[in-house]
Design a protein around this motif. Structure first.
Motif, PDB file in Angstrom:
ATOM      1  N   GLU A   1       0.846  -1.193   0.000  1.00  0.00           N
ATOM      2  CA  GLU A   1       0.000   0.000   0.000  1.00  0.00           C
ATOM      3  C   GLU A   1       0.879   1.239   0.000  1.00  0.00           C
ATOM      4  N   ILE A   2       0.797   1.998  -1.087  1.00  0.00           N
ATOM      5  CA  ILE A   2       1.606   3.205  -1.250  1.00  0.00           C
ATOM      6  C   ILE A   2       0.676   4.413  -1.395  1.00  0.00           C
ATOM      7  N   ILE A   3       1.257   5.587  -1.512  1.00  0.00           N
ATOM      8  CA  ILE A   3       0.451   6.809  -1.579  1.00  0.00           C
ATOM      9  C   ILE A   3      -0.489   6.785  -2.778  1.00  0.00           C
ATOM     10  N   ALA A   4      -0.004   6.311  -3.936  1.00  0.00           N
ATOM     11  CA  ALA A   4      -0.823   6.306  -5.149  1.00  0.00           C
ATOM     12  C   ALA A   4      -2.059   5.420  -4.989  1.00  0.00           C
ATOM     13  N   THR A   5      -1.900   4.231  -4.412  1.00  0.00           N
ATOM     14  CA  THR A   5      -3.050   3.340  -4.225  1.00  0.00           C
ATOM     15  C   THR A   5      -3.989   3.881  -3.151  1.00  0.00           C
ATOM     16  N   TYR A   6      -3.424   4.570  -2.163  1.00  0.00           N
ATOM     17  CA  TYR A   6      -4.255   5.156  -1.105  1.00  0.00           C
ATOM     18  C   TYR A   6      -5.104   6.302  -1.650  1.00  0.00           C
ATOM     19  N   VAL A   7      -4.501   7.119  -2.531  1.00  0.00           N
ATOM     20  CA  VAL A   7      -5.247   8.210  -3.164  1.00  0.00           C
ATOM     21  C   VAL A   7      -6.405   7.641  -3.992  1.00  0.00           C
ATOM     22  N   TYR A   8      -6.133   6.566  -4.726  1.00  0.00           N
ATOM     23  CA  TYR A   8      -7.186   5.926  -5.528  1.00  0.00           C
ATOM     24  C   TYR A   8      -8.312   5.407  -4.631  1.00  0.00           C
ATOM     25  N   GLU A   9      -7.927   4.761  -3.545  1.00  0.00           N
ATOM     26  CA  GLU A   9      -8.928   4.211  -2.621  1.00  0.00           C
ATOM     27  C   GLU A   9      -9.796   5.304  -2.018  1.00  0.00           C
ATOM     28  N   GLN A  10      -9.157   6.389  -1.559  1.00  0.00           N
ATOM     29  CA  GLN A  10      -9.905   7.455  -0.906  1.00  0.00           C
ATOM     30  C   GLN A  10     -10.717   8.287  -1.896  1.00  0.00           C
ATOM     31  N   GLY A  11     -10.139   8.533  -3.078  1.00  0.00           N
ATOM     32  CA  GLY A  11     -10.802   9.396  -4.042  1.00  0.00           C
ATOM     33  C   GLY A  11     -11.856   8.691  -4.870  1.00  0.00           C
ATOM     34  N   MET A  12     -11.515   7.552  -5.461  1.00  0.00           N
ATOM     35  CA  MET A  12     -12.413   6.870  -6.383  1.00  0.00           C
ATOM     36  C   MET A  12     -13.378   5.933  -5.693  1.00  0.00           C
ATOM     37  N   LEU A  13     -12.940   5.234  -4.664  1.00  0.00           N
ATOM     38  CA  LEU A  13     -13.794   4.246  -4.013  1.00  0.00           C
ATOM     39  C   LEU A  13     -14.631   4.843  -2.888  1.00  0.00           C
ATOM     40  N   LYS A  14     -14.061   5.812  -2.163  1.00  0.00           N
ATOM     41  CA  LYS A  14     -14.783   6.399  -1.033  1.00  0.00           C
ATOM     42  C   LYS A  14     -15.289   7.813  -1.317  1.00  0.00           C
ATOM     43  N   SER A  15     -15.000   8.323  -2.503  1.00  0.00           N
ATOM     44  CA  SER A  15     -15.470   9.655  -2.938  1.00  0.00           C
ATOM     45  C   SER A  15     -15.031  10.783  -2.007  1.00  0.00           C
ATOM     46  N   MET A  16     -13.864  10.623  -1.375  1.00  0.00           N
ATOM     47  CA  MET A  16     -13.301  11.696  -0.534  1.00  0.00           C
ATOM     48  C   MET A  16     -12.344  12.514  -1.400  1.00  0.00           C
ATOM     49  N   TYR A  17     -12.932  13.325  -2.280  1.00  0.00           N
ATOM     50  CA  TYR A  17     -12.153  14.005  -3.307  1.00  0.00           C
ATOM     51  C   TYR A  17     -11.181  15.026  -2.725  1.00  0.00           C
ATOM     52  N   SER A  18     -11.596  15.783  -1.766  1.00  0.00           N
ATOM     53  CA  SER A  18     -10.715  16.800  -1.179  1.00  0.00           C
ATOM     54  C   SER A  18      -9.545  16.155  -0.460  1.00  0.00           C
ATOM     55  N   PHE A  19      -9.816  15.109   0.288  1.00  0.00           N
ATOM     56  CA  PHE A  19      -8.770  14.428   1.039  1.00  0.00           C
ATOM     57  C   PHE A  19      -7.752  13.787   0.099  1.00  0.00           C
ATOM     58  N   SER A  20      -8.241  13.084  -0.925  1.00  0.00           N
ATOM     59  CA  SER A  20      -7.331  12.427  -1.858  1.00  0.00           C
ATOM     60  C   SER A  20      -6.517  13.450  -2.656  1.00  0.00           C
ATOM     61  N   THR A  21      -7.113  14.592  -2.988  1.00  0.00           N
ATOM     62  CA  THR A  21      -6.382  15.642  -3.702  1.00  0.00           C
ATOM     63  C   THR A  21      -5.283  16.226  -2.825  1.00  0.00           C
ATOM     64  N   ALA A  22      -5.571  16.399  -1.532  1.00  0.00           N
ATOM     65  CA  ALA A  22      -4.557  16.920  -0.603  1.00  0.00           C
ATOM     66  C   ALA A  22      -3.371  15.957  -0.499  1.00  0.00           C
ATOM     67  N   VAL A  23      -3.656  14.663  -0.431  1.00  0.00           N
ATOM     68  CA  VAL A  23      -2.583  13.662  -0.350  1.00  0.00           C
ATOM     69  C   VAL A  23      -1.763  13.668  -1.642  1.00  0.00           C
ATOM     70  N   GLY A  24      -2.447  13.726  -2.786  1.00  0.00           N
ATOM     71  CA  GLY A  24      -1.744  13.772  -4.062  1.00  0.00           C
ATOM     72  C   GLY A  24      -0.918  15.024  -4.220  1.00  0.00           C
ATOM     73  N   LEU A  25      -1.423  16.162  -3.722  1.00  0.00           N
ATOM     74  CA  LEU A  25      -0.685  17.422  -3.797  1.00  0.00           C
ATOM     75  C   LEU A  25       0.569  17.368  -2.935  1.00  0.00           C
ATOM     76  N   PHE A  26       0.459  16.790  -1.748  1.00  0.00           N
ATOM     77  CA  PHE A  26       1.630  16.597  -0.891  1.00  0.00           C
ATOM     78  C   PHE A  26       2.680  15.767  -1.611  1.00  0.00           C
ATOM     79  N   ASN A  27       2.240  14.709  -2.278  1.00  0.00           N
ATOM     80  CA  ASN A  27       3.139  13.834  -3.028  1.00  0.00           C
ATOM     81  C   ASN A  27       3.883  14.609  -4.121  1.00  0.00           C
ATOM     82  N   THR A  28       3.159  15.464  -4.826  1.00  0.00           N
ATOM     83  CA  THR A  28       3.746  16.251  -5.909  1.00  0.00           C
ATOM     84  C   THR A  28       4.754  17.270  -5.372  1.00  0.00           C
ATOM     85  N   ILE A  29       4.422  17.922  -4.255  1.00  0.00           N
ATOM     86  CA  ILE A  29       5.325  18.920  -3.669  1.00  0.00           C
ATOM     87  C   ILE A  29       6.645  18.274  -3.248  1.00  0.00           C
ATOM     88  N   VAL A  30       6.566  17.080  -2.671  1.00  0.00           N
ATOM     89  CA  VAL A  30       7.785  16.364  -2.275  1.00  0.00           C
ATOM     90  C   VAL A  30       8.654  16.081  -3.501  1.00  0.00           C
TER      91      VAL A  30
END
Length: 315
Positions: free
Chosen positions: A265-294
């Motif tokens: 389980e990595i950040i990319a799969t977690y973003v998919y799980e939270q965004g696409m499966l659980k519809s937590m779009y804001s949360f998954s976008t924040a995680v993805g944005l953190f990933n991009t900034i790093v």
């Protein structure tokens, strides 16, 4: 430099940007499709990044959703999975760089020494052909070979006395090895092409002169071929560290099971799980944005180190 050449250079520098562009407008015309694709697929989607700072509601839209600041970032950093996700992502990326990065270089140096053209072409084809196999097919092959019920690799491991009460793919301690080994098989030959192209620009006269001086094959590789590859190696290294947090989502997701999730389980799969499966779009976008900034920070740091150490950088 002759006086005539010096005058020509002075005249070029006196031209305005538009005049210089007009003098070779055909080349700039060829840039338009690439620029349009980049703007459409890379820059326009950035408009949606703002939902990382909002409590996004699809019925309200981007601008009308309530602004919540760094709420979703705080939620991620206080999540019990946060450190495990970062650790898994970084370890897979670092191990991938450690093992997959040198192999194309070694292959290109070896391939460059082959003198039988037919054998060389066949070897190149065999090495880079796996790159054209889709990730889904590769993962399907791995599942078949590693299956505890008749899988080839599992049968060999069982014959050697390994305990297969739990399948090899389901064991967290083996996931990174499986992931990286399959990446080497699939991508090493393709990465070799870049270095082969670089070596093709080495002047054959250098090798001839080295032979006359009594240099053997190993000495010619070390003192002629490898220095020619150094600029390309540094550029590839900068790009690799710039994508440190971008572990391939497809392979990690397709090889992931409930039993090996501690490593897979990595950040990319977690973003998919939270965004696409659980519809937590804001949360998954924040995680993805953190990933991009790093990734951006790492790219800048490695670029500066490379510039100071080897004088090679993108900027």
């Amino acid at each position: 430099m002759s006086t005539k050449a010096s005058n020509n250079m002075t005249m070029i520098h006196k031209k305005t940007l538009l005049q210089r562009m007009a003098s070779c407008w055909q080349l700039y015309l060829l840039l338009i499709p690439g620029i349009l694709l980049t703007v459409i697929y890379k820059y326009i989607p950035m408009y949606g990044v703002q939902i990382a700072f909002r409590d996004y509601n699809a019925s309200l839209g981007f601008w009308n959703s309530p602004f919540v600041g760094f709420k979703w970032f705080q939620k991620f950093f206080t999540n019990y999975k946060c450190m495990a996700l970062i650790k898994n992502t970084v370890l897979i990326s670092l191990y991938s760089i450690l093992w997959t990065f040198p192999i194309p270089i070694i292959l290109s140096l070896m391939m460059n020494q082959l003198r039988f053209e037919k054998f060389k072409k066949v070897s190149q084809t065999i090495l880079y052909a796996p790159h054209f196999v889709s990730v889904m097919i590769v993962c399907g092959m791995l599942r078949i070979f590693l299956s505890p019920y008749g899988g080839l690799i599992s049968m060999i491991a069982s014959a050697l006395g390994a305990d297969l009460s739990v399948g090899i793919l389901d064991r967290p301690e083996y996931f990174r090895t499986i992931y990286i080994a399959s990446s080497i098989w699939q991508d090493a030959g393709w990465g070799m092409i870049i270095y082969m192209a670089t070596l093709s620009g080495v002047d054959p006269a250098l090798h001839e002169a080295a032979k006359v001086d009594g240099a053997n094959t190993w000495q010619r590789i070390i003192h002629i071929d490898f220095p020619a590859l150094v600029p390309m190696i540094m550029i590839q290294l900068i790009m690799s560290f710039g994508n440190l947090m971008n572990v391939g989502f497809e392979k990690a997701f397709l090889l992931q099971t409930d039993l090996n999730s501690a490593s897979s389980e990595i950040i990319a799969t977690y973003v998919y799980e939270q965004g696409m499966l659980k519809s937590m779009y804001s949360f998954s976008t924040a995680v993805g944005l953190f990933n991009t900034i790093v990734n951006i920070v790492l790219l800048i740091i490695v670029n500066r180190i490379s510039k100071k150490a080897a004088g090679i950088s993108f900027i």
